[in-house]
Design a protein around this motif. Structure first.
Motif, short mmCIF file in Angstrom:
data_model
loop_
_atom_site.label_atom_id
_atom_site.label_comp_id
_atom_site.label_asym_id
_atom_site.label_seq_id
_atom_site.Cartn_x
_atom_site.Cartn_y
_atom_site.Cartn_z
N LEU A 118 -66.64 -38.69 -46.47
CA LEU A 118 -67.27 -38.54 -44.76
C LEU A 118 -68.84 -38.39 -45.56
CD1 LEU A 118 -67.26 -39.33 -42.32
CD2 LEU A 118 -65.73 -37.65 -41.89
N MET A 119 -69.62 -37.22 -45.57
CA MET A 119 -70.20 -36.67 -45.62
C MET A 119 -71.11 -37.69 -46.65
SD MET A 119 -69.64 -32.39 -46.30
CE MET A 119 -68.55 -32.04 -48.24
N GLN A 141 -74.04 -46.55 -52.85
CA GLN A 141 -73.59 -46.72 -54.37
C GLN A 141 -73.03 -46.33 -54.44
OE1 GLN A 141 -77.00 -48.36 -56.37
NE2 GLN A 141 -77.22 -50.19 -55.87
N GLN A 142 -72.98 -44.72 -54.86
CA GLN A 142 -72.54 -43.60 -55.44
C GLN A 142 -71.17 -43.51 -54.63
OE1 GLN A 142 -75.06 -40.12 -54.38
NE2 GLN A 142 -76.43 -40.53 -56.17
N LEU A 143 -71.22 -43.53 -53.12
CA LEU A 143 -70.31 -43.37 -52.03
C LEU A 143 -68.97 -44.77 -52.29
CD1 LEU A 143 -68.05 -42.82 -50.52
CD2 LEU A 143 -69.82 -44.29 -49.09
N ILE A 144 -69.74 -46.19 -52.82
CA ILE A 144 -68.85 -47.01 -53.28
C ILE A 144 -67.40 -46.47 -54.76
CG2 ILE A 144 -68.54 -49.29 -53.97
CD1 ILE A 144 -70.18 -49.62 -51.98
N SER A 149 -62.42 -47.54 -51.71
CA SER A 149 -62.27 -48.02 -50.26
C SER A 149 -62.60 -48.00 -49.00
CB SER A 149 -60.05 -48.06 -50.27
OG SER A 149 -60.35 -46.42 -50.56
N TYR A 150 -63.81 -47.59 -49.42
CA TYR A 150 -64.67 -47.13 -48.20
C TYR A 150 -65.49 -48.53 -47.33
CZ TYR A 150 -66.60 -43.38 -45.25
OH TYR A 150 -66.63 -41.99 -43.84
#
Length: 183
Positions: A118-119, A141-144, A149-150
């Motif tokens: 979330l951050m 891209q880093q989050l994915i 599944s975000y």
């Protein structure tokens, strides 16, 4: 609730008990009682960071950003390296559309605790709001990679790629998203 209320009567000067009462009150759905108890904890101990964070978060959620800022900035003065303080300040600044400040606080929080999706998502939103589309792209891209599944990250990455003129990349991301989550 009964036990902590009794404890508060025995030790009314206890900031820790007041904070605990605030936590319990919120868990029971009483926002006003939580605000009052956390406010009491701050009255009893002006350097107690936890109730200031909770007050900041509660006021942020209620759209009372100036009150949220008051408590979170006070907490920041006490503990500028706190992940919770920086994350919550990032959130308030994001809601106030003060993107540069939001970015600074999210970056600081993520540097201490890098695996909180979330951050990272909110950092991507702040970069987007600041028109820093390359940084937003990289963040989503880093989050994915971190959290496949975000789904909102795919959507935002697709929009960013379109903004950057990469329609083929956006199409690929969004088709991939539809394949993983067709609804």
């Amino acid at each position: 609730l009964e036990y902590i209320t009794r404890a508060m009567k025995i030790r009314p000067e206890s900031a820790e008990y007041a904070f605990t009462l605030g936590q319990i009150s919120e868990a029971l759905g009483s926002r006003e009682a939580a605000l009052a108890a956390h406010g009491k904890a701050v009255q009893l101990d002006k350097n107690y960071v936890k109730p200031r964070i909770e007050l900041g978060r509660l006021y942020d959620e209620a759209g009372q950003y100036d009150k949220a800022m008051e408590h979170l900035l006070a907490a920041y003065k006490i503990d500028p390296d706190s992940v919770e303080v920086n994350n919550n300040l990032g959130s308030v600044y994001l809601h106030k559309e003060l993107y540069t400040e939001s970015i600074a606080h999210y970056v600081k929080a993520i540097s201490k605790q890098p695996n909180v999706p979330l951050m990272r998502y909110n950092l991507g939103l702040a970069y987007t709001g600041a028109n820093k589309f390359i940084e937003a792209r990289d963040t989503f891209q880093q989050l994915i990679k971190m959290e496949p599944s975000y789904w909102e990250a795919y959507h935002n990455l697709g929009k960013i790629l379109i903004t950057l003129g990469d329609k083929a990349g956006a199409k690929e991301i969004l088709q991939g998203l539809l394949a993983k989550k067709p609804d």
